[in-house]
Design a protein around this motif. Structure first.
Motif, PDB file in Angstrom:
ATOM      1  N   HIS A  29      26.988 -19.212 -75.261  1.00 58.11           N
ATOM      2  CA  HIS A  29      26.335 -18.813 -76.283  1.00 58.11           C
ATOM      3  C   HIS A  29      25.681 -17.643 -76.039  1.00 58.11           C
ATOM      4  O   HIS A  29      24.942 -16.230 -77.433  1.00 58.11           O
ATOM      5  CB  HIS A  29      26.205 -19.694 -77.309  1.00 58.11           C
ATOM      6  CG  HIS A  29      24.814 -20.157 -77.234  1.00 58.11           C
ATOM      7  ND1 HIS A  29      23.777 -20.379 -76.352  1.00 58.11           N
ATOM      8  CD2 HIS A  29      25.473 -22.011 -76.630  1.00 58.11           C
ATOM      9  CE1 HIS A  29      22.931 -21.584 -75.458  1.00 58.11           C
ATOM     10  NE2 HIS A  29      23.967 -21.964 -76.497  1.00 58.11           N
ATOM     11  N   GLY A  30      25.397 -17.634 -74.711  1.00 56.16           N
ATOM     12  CA  GLY A  30      23.816 -16.996 -74.624  1.00 56.16           C
ATOM     13  C   GLY A  30      24.750 -15.723 -73.580  1.00 56.16           C
ATOM     14  O   GLY A  30      23.609 -14.561 -73.153  1.00 56.16           O
ATOM     15  N   ASP A  31      25.928 -15.266 -73.546  1.00 57.12           N
ATOM     16  CA  ASP A  31      26.274 -14.315 -73.065  1.00 57.12           C
ATOM     17  C   ASP A  31      26.778 -13.367 -73.731  1.00 57.12           C
ATOM     18  O   ASP A  31      26.816 -12.989 -74.909  1.00 57.12           O
ATOM     19  CB  ASP A  31      27.616 -14.657 -72.134  1.00 57.12           C
ATOM     20  CG  ASP A  31      28.857 -14.165 -72.127  1.00 57.12           C
ATOM     21  OD1 ASP A  31      28.068 -12.451 -72.185  1.00 57.12           O
ATOM     22  OD2 ASP A  31      29.609 -13.839 -70.837  1.00 57.12           O
ATOM     23  N   ALA A  32      25.999 -12.481 -73.366  1.00 54.92           N
ATOM     24  CA  ALA A  32      25.749 -11.074 -74.198  1.00 54.92           C
ATOM     25  C   ALA A  32      27.211 -10.645 -75.085  1.00 54.92           C
ATOM     26  O   ALA A  32      27.448  -9.637 -75.744  1.00 54.92           O
ATOM     27  CB  ALA A  32      24.853  -9.931 -73.127  1.00 54.92           C
ATOM     28  N   ARG A  33      28.356 -10.851 -74.189  1.00 50.57           N
ATOM     29  CA  ARG A  33      29.385 -10.628 -74.434  1.00 50.57           C
ATOM     30  C   ARG A  33      30.303 -11.951 -75.174  1.00 50.57           C
ATOM     31  O   ARG A  33      31.776 -12.046 -75.660  1.00 50.57           O
ATOM     32  CB  ARG A  33      30.569 -10.065 -73.423  1.00 50.57           C
ATOM     33  CG  ARG A  33      29.790  -8.387 -73.252  1.00 50.57           C
ATOM     34  CD  ARG A  33      30.801  -7.963 -72.344  1.00 50.57           C
ATOM     35  NE  ARG A  33      31.969  -7.357 -72.698  1.00 50.57           N
ATOM     36  CZ  ARG A  33      33.423  -7.784 -71.999  1.00 50.57           C
ATOM     37  NH1 ARG A  33      33.344  -8.817 -71.137  1.00 50.57           N
ATOM     38  NH2 ARG A  33      34.074  -7.464 -72.714  1.00 50.57           N
ATOM     39  N   THR A  38      20.628 -17.433 -84.153  1.00 50.81           N
ATOM     40  CA  THR A  38      21.736 -16.353 -84.461  1.00 50.81           C
ATOM     41  C   THR A  38      23.078 -16.682 -85.106  1.00 50.81           C
ATOM     42  O   THR A  38      23.673 -15.665 -84.484  1.00 50.81           O
ATOM     43  CB  THR A  38      20.988 -16.012 -82.911  1.00 50.81           C
ATOM     44  OG1 THR A  38      21.543 -16.440 -82.655  1.00 50.81           O
ATOM     45  CG2 THR A  38      20.328 -15.729 -83.249  1.00 50.81           C
ATOM     46  N   ALA A  47      26.638 -13.869 -85.134  1.00 51.12           N
ATOM     47  CA  ALA A  47      27.902 -13.740 -85.119  1.00 51.12           C
ATOM     48  C   ALA A  47      29.295 -13.817 -84.915  1.00 51.12           C
ATOM     49  O   ALA A  47      30.097 -13.158 -84.831  1.00 51.12           O
ATOM     50  CB  ALA A  47      27.290 -14.736 -83.595  1.00 51.12           C
TER      51      ALA A  47
END
Length: 379
Positions: free
Chosen positions: A221-225, A248, A252
């Motif tokens: 979930h911390g991946d920008a993609r 957040t 998403a």
């Protein structure tokens, strides 16, 4: 009148105090339970720290807590599923509007549960393990199965032609953003038990755990993609809805649904954390910008979802108290799933103390943050 001990909230924003309170008798459709373990949820510190605003109907003194495990001491009229001495776990709804928190709150030696929100504890499951389930499983079930949210088939339902899950297994996909949270873990395993594929998010540390519960794709979930990776993982399969967990997560999930043709979003977290507000010495005036951000962010998310053709709604975990989803979850799905192994008592219980005097410490520990665990106190 005989009495028992309870961890009592005497006023909004006060610390819990262990006090003697009158014993209760179970009414029709209720069971009186000797509490052996309780678990803590974020809503407990939200109520304690912001209840004068967020739970304005709550009257004090009050006993908080939703997650209970123990054994039956007495049954009320009309109760047919339980007898005195049975080990059970259940969802305490004392802080809900119209309920009695002194009779029905979890954080006390004995409490009254509704039979329809209580299940038998299997012999291989401890009280501490059973206590992690009630609110997390109930909230997940609301998101997945209530018609106001995803409206999916429940575990045990017969598959019919044209349903979201076809007999050949070429069925729909549920997106669970926040798969290592309490609600997220239960959403993953309940959706799989109902026959749906699941794609989810978690930290790299918790990815294997979420996969073990049934998710076939788990993205960091911390991946920008992360959104792109989820869409790739879905791989053209039909998306039947998304469950958003975390501040957040809703934005998403809206983007994932927009790109994959999904049209239903269940939101189980506020878009702005109340942690900082709950920990302040005074609510006013700090609450004004916080709740303004909550309102504006929710409005923006709702508008964005509507423009994308997505129906969105906020999930209230105890709203299944009076509907068919609640009855079936507690009388059929949980008992059957725990017995046959298709469901597990998740998250892992993190026992931080014994006795009611440890409940305030447990609430503080939960607010400080836990990962893939649920804070539990044994009694």
């Amino acid at each position: 009148m005989s009495q028992h001990s309870a961890a009592v909230l005497r006023a909004s924003r006060a610390p819990l105090v262990v006090s003697s309170v009158p014993d209760a008798e179970p009414g029709a459709g209720e069971v009186l339970v000797r509490v052996r373990a309780v678990a803590v949820n974020p809503v407990d510190w939200v109520i304690q720290g912001t209840g004068s605003v967020t739970y304005r109907w709550l009257r004090y003194p009050a006993v908080l807590g939703s997650d209970v495990a123990g054994e039956v001491l007495a049954v009320g009229a009309g109760v047919t599923r339980f007898r005195v001495g049975d080990r059970v776990f259940g969802l305490a709804t004392g802080t809900d509007r119209g309920r009695d928190p002194m009779r029905e709150g979890a954080f006390q030696e004995t409490t009254v549960l509704l039979e329809r929100l209580t299940a038998a504890t299997p012999s291989g499951v401890s009280d501490a393990e059973a206590a992690v389930l009630p609110l997390g499983a109930s909230t997940a079930a609301c998101a997945l199965f209530q018609p106001a949210h995803l409206g999916l088939r429940m575990p045990g339902d017969a598959v019919v032609p044209g349903d979201a899950v076809e007999p050949e297994g070429e069925g729909g996909v549920v997106v669970v953003w926040g798969g290592s949270t309490s609600v997220g873990m239960n959403a993953v395993q309940l959706a799989r038990a109902a026959g749906y594929d699941v794609v989810s998010t978690a930290s790299p540390r918790n990815a294997a755990l979420v996969r073990s519960l049934g998710a076939d794709v788990v993205v960091d979930h911390g991946d920008a993609r992360a959104v792109e990776h989820l869409v790739e993982g879905i791989g053209g399969r039909r998306v039947v809805g998304a469950v958003a967990l975390g501040t957040t997560s809703a934005a998403a999930c809206i983007e994932v649904l927009r790109r994959t043709g999904g049209s239903v979003l269940a939101m189980a977290s506020t878009p702005v954390s109340l942690d900082g507000l709950a920990g302040r010495r005074r609510l006013f005036p700090a609450m004004l910008p916080v709740f303004t951000r909550v309102g504006l962010t929710m409005a923006r998310l709702t508008l964005r979802a509507r423009r994308a053709g997505i129906r969105s709604a906020f999930v209230w975990g105890s709203s299944l108290r009076d509907d068919e989803v609640g009855r079936r979850l507690w009388s059929e799905v949980l008992e059957t799933g725990l017995a046959d192994g298709t469901l597990r008592p998740v998250p892992e219980a993190l026992v931080v103390g014994e006795g009611l005097g440890s409940v305030q410490t447990a609430i503080d520990r939960q607010r400080a943050g836990v990962s893939a665990q649920k804070v539990v106190v044994t009694l």
